[in-house]
Design a protein around this motif. Sequence first.
Motif, mmCIF file in Angstrom:
data_model
loop_
_atom_site.group_PDB
_atom_site.id
_atom_site.type_symbol
_atom_site.label_atom_id
_atom_site.label_comp_id
_atom_site.label_asym_id
_atom_site.label_seq_id
_atom_site.Cartn_x
_atom_site.Cartn_y
_atom_site.Cartn_z
ATOM 1 N N ILE A 139 82.423 68.576 64.600
ATOM 2 C CA ILE A 139 82.718 69.454 65.731
ATOM 3 C C ILE A 139 81.406 69.663 66.463
ATOM 4 O O ILE A 139 80.422 70.069 65.859
ATOM 5 C CB ILE A 139 83.245 70.831 65.266
ATOM 6 N N CYS A 140 81.374 69.361 67.738
ATOM 7 C CA CYS A 140 80.132 69.578 68.483
ATOM 8 C C CYS A 140 79.854 71.080 68.546
ATOM 9 O O CYS A 140 80.691 71.841 69.025
ATOM 10 C CB CYS A 140 80.238 69.004 69.892
ATOM 11 N N PRO A 141 78.703 71.535 68.036
ATOM 12 C CA PRO A 141 78.435 72.973 68.024
ATOM 13 C C PRO A 141 78.254 73.535 69.429
ATOM 14 O O PRO A 141 78.376 74.739 69.634
ATOM 15 C CB PRO A 141 77.145 73.098 67.211
ATOM 16 N N ASP A 142 77.974 72.678 70.389
ATOM 17 C CA ASP A 142 77.714 73.183 71.740
ATOM 18 C C ASP A 142 78.958 73.237 72.615
ATOM 19 O O ASP A 142 79.174 74.194 73.332
ATOM 20 C CB ASP A 142 76.639 72.327 72.417
ATOM 21 N N CYS A 143 79.799 72.180 72.559
ATOM 22 C CA CYS A 143 80.959 72.185 73.459
ATOM 23 C C CYS A 143 82.281 72.202 72.693
ATOM 24 O O CYS A 143 83.339 72.386 73.280
ATOM 25 C CB CYS A 143 80.933 70.983 74.403
ATOM 26 N N GLY A 144 82.242 72.002 71.376
ATOM 27 C CA GLY A 144 83.475 72.056 70.603
ATOM 28 C C GLY A 144 84.245 70.749 70.574
ATOM 29 O O GLY A 144 85.345 70.680 70.038
ATOM 30 N N TYR A 145 83.658 69.688 71.119
ATOM 31 C CA TYR A 145 84.336 68.395 71.120
ATOM 32 C C TYR A 145 84.575 67.904 69.695
ATOM 33 O O TYR A 145 83.702 67.997 68.839
ATOM 34 C CB TYR A 145 83.492 67.378 71.895
ATOM 35 N N VAL A 146 85.782 67.403 69.430
ATOM 36 C CA VAL A 146 86.115 66.835 68.126
ATOM 37 C C VAL A 146 86.619 65.416 68.351
ATOM 38 O O VAL A 146 87.567 65.216 69.105
ATOM 39 C CB VAL A 146 87.223 67.660 67.425
ATOM 40 N N ASN A 177 74.923 61.365 69.634
ATOM 41 C CA ASN A 177 75.051 62.511 70.534
ATOM 42 C C ASN A 177 76.522 62.762 70.831
ATOM 43 O O ASN A 177 77.346 61.859 70.724
ATOM 44 C CB ASN A 177 74.322 62.237 71.851
ATOM 45 N N CYS A 178 76.827 63.975 71.224
ATOM 46 C CA CYS A 178 78.206 64.310 71.555
ATOM 47 C C CYS A 178 78.660 63.495 72.764
ATOM 48 O O CYS A 178 78.010 63.519 73.807
ATOM 49 C CB CYS A 178 78.316 65.802 71.854
ATOM 50 N N PRO A 179 79.778 62.740 72.646
ATOM 51 C CA PRO A 179 80.255 61.935 73.771
ATOM 52 C C PRO A 179 80.664 62.794 74.968
ATOM 53 O O PRO A 179 80.780 62.297 76.079
ATOM 54 C CB PRO A 179 81.486 61.217 73.202
ATOM 55 N N ASN A 180 80.875 64.063 74.731
ATOM 56 C CA ASN A 180 81.336 64.938 75.808
ATOM 57 C C ASN A 180 80.179 65.623 76.530
ATOM 58 O O ASN A 180 80.116 65.622 77.753
ATOM 59 C CB ASN A 180 82.303 65.970 75.234
ATOM 60 N N CYS A 181 79.237 66.211 75.779
ATOM 61 C CA CYS A 181 78.180 66.990 76.427
ATOM 62 C C CYS A 181 76.788 66.464 76.098
ATOM 63 O O CYS A 181 75.790 67.028 76.520
ATOM 64 C CB CYS A 181 78.280 68.465 76.042
ATOM 65 N N ASN A 182 76.745 65.384 75.298
ATOM 66 C CA ASN A 182 75.482 64.744 74.973
ATOM 67 C C ASN A 182 74.581 65.572 74.051
ATOM 68 O O ASN A 182 73.412 65.272 73.885
ATOM 69 C CB ASN A 182 74.731 64.371 76.265
ATOM 70 N N SER A 183 75.116 66.617 73.448
ATOM 71 C CA SER A 183 74.318 67.443 72.532
ATOM 72 C C SER A 183 73.797 66.593 71.378
ATOM 73 O O SER A 183 74.511 65.753 70.844
ATOM 74 C CB SER A 183 75.186 68.570 71.975
ATOM 75 N N ASP A 184 72.536 66.802 70.982
ATOM 76 C CA ASP A 184 72.057 66.026 69.834
ATOM 77 C C ASP A 184 72.191 66.810 68.523
ATOM 78 O O ASP A 184 71.693 66.402 67.487
ATOM 79 C CB ASP A 184 70.624 65.511 70.052
HETATM 80 ZN ZN LIG Z 1 79.409 68.478 72.871
#
Ligand SMILES: [Zn+2]
Length: 467
Positions: free
Chosen positions: A176-183, A216-223
């Motif tokens: 789960i992306c901690p920044d945007c919640g993308y799964v 990185n998150c495919p949605n928001c690029n969070s590392d």
């Molecule tokens: Zn994200």
Amino acid sequence: MWGVLRDYFGEEVAVLHSYLSPGERADAWRKIRKGEVNLVLGARSAVFAPVNNLGLIIVDEEHDGSYKQGSSPYYNARDMAITRGKFENALVILGSATPAIESFYNAIQGKFKLIEMLERVPGAKLPSVEVIDLRKLRYRERIFSPLAKSSILKRIEMNEQSILLLNRRGFSTSLICPDCGYVPRCPHCEVTLTYHRVGDELKCHWCDYETPAPDNCPNCNSDDFKHRGKGTQKIEVQLYDFVEPERVLRIDSDAIGRKGSLNKILTKFASNPGSILVGTQMVAKGHDFPDVTLVVVIDADVGMALPDFRAGEKTLQLLSQVAGRAGRGERPGLVIIQTRHPDEPAVQFAVNHDYRAFFRHTLARRQILQYPPYSRLVRILAQSEDSHRAEKSLRTILRALLKENIPDVKPLSPTKPPLAKLKGEYRWHLLIKSGDIRKLLPFLNRIAQARFKNVKLRVDVDPYDMM
Ligand SMILES: [Zn+2]
Ligand SMILES: [Zn+2]
């Protein structure tokens, strides 16, 4: 429940539950068969009670997963009630504030008659609900948001109680992306992909799709993408930063393991003003604590990230159940839901109670991939101490199935379920979608009787547990 019914119907009630001794059970059955009672009250298996001249079956909380028996014979007492009602010409009433998608679909289709209670029971107050968007908070505020923290402290000051819900974490192997919640989800099944540290891969536990895990998150690029979410222990450490440990009672798997200890904890909680109960979905079930005025759902996203096409539906049921724990006494209740998906229909339902909106959304999703109610699902589970044997048995079954050319059947590939090993046995499962289950049943009956050396097979039609 028992008390209420007894007040109304006196001694003419028989109660069937799992705590009865075999003798007590036999007595109850005899009474029922002789017609000495007019009413039978019981859990799942009460649907088989030997009632003569049956007129009415009421299935309360019909959506509840515990109506489905998790061991052989795999029946759902709700569906059994409908079938029995048909055979014996009895009226069947399914009751729920959060109906199963399949049940509501049947009602909309005119198969069942829909009766809506648009007004609440007089005196019943809804708690107020606050949804906290975790994406907008700083990292260290994401376990206890400022509102959650101040609300907990306020309850302690007022000698009121709080319940903190931690969704079950044992299976939280999804990223789960901690920044945007993308799964990340499987492009074929829409269920969430599971992260495997070995090989750094994402795998689907329904079909055999796999793909390298992105850095990185495919949605928001969070590392921060691959940093696993908050562990239970971290939550406790943070809680003890602002609350004395003596105030905190925990319900976890250890607590249910020991007989009677769950009740001990609940009794202790009930008699300790200003205390805090922390636990998994067990804290959501029907306990009536009048001093609980605050419920905090620490992370509503965990349940939604489980690889199960019913993840949204189960989250909605859990949220509304746990929300119902707040403010059952005189004082108004507050429910705080922390999530990175405030727009998720299950979360929205907790705020606006618009079941139809949730239903429409869920149905549209299921139609695309032909999940129930647009198909019937069959799960064949193979368990063995030898993983290879378990897998091989399912491949053999799949080949046999394809050879039969049964119409309207879509099997997925055999794969490991999220619970890939249990009690020393490896598990594999094969999921089959069927447009007309009657055409598939003869094949399933043969499979259920087939023997594979050192492999235990389970054939589950309409499975509820996808782990
Ligand atoms: Zn994200
Ligand atoms: Zn898949």
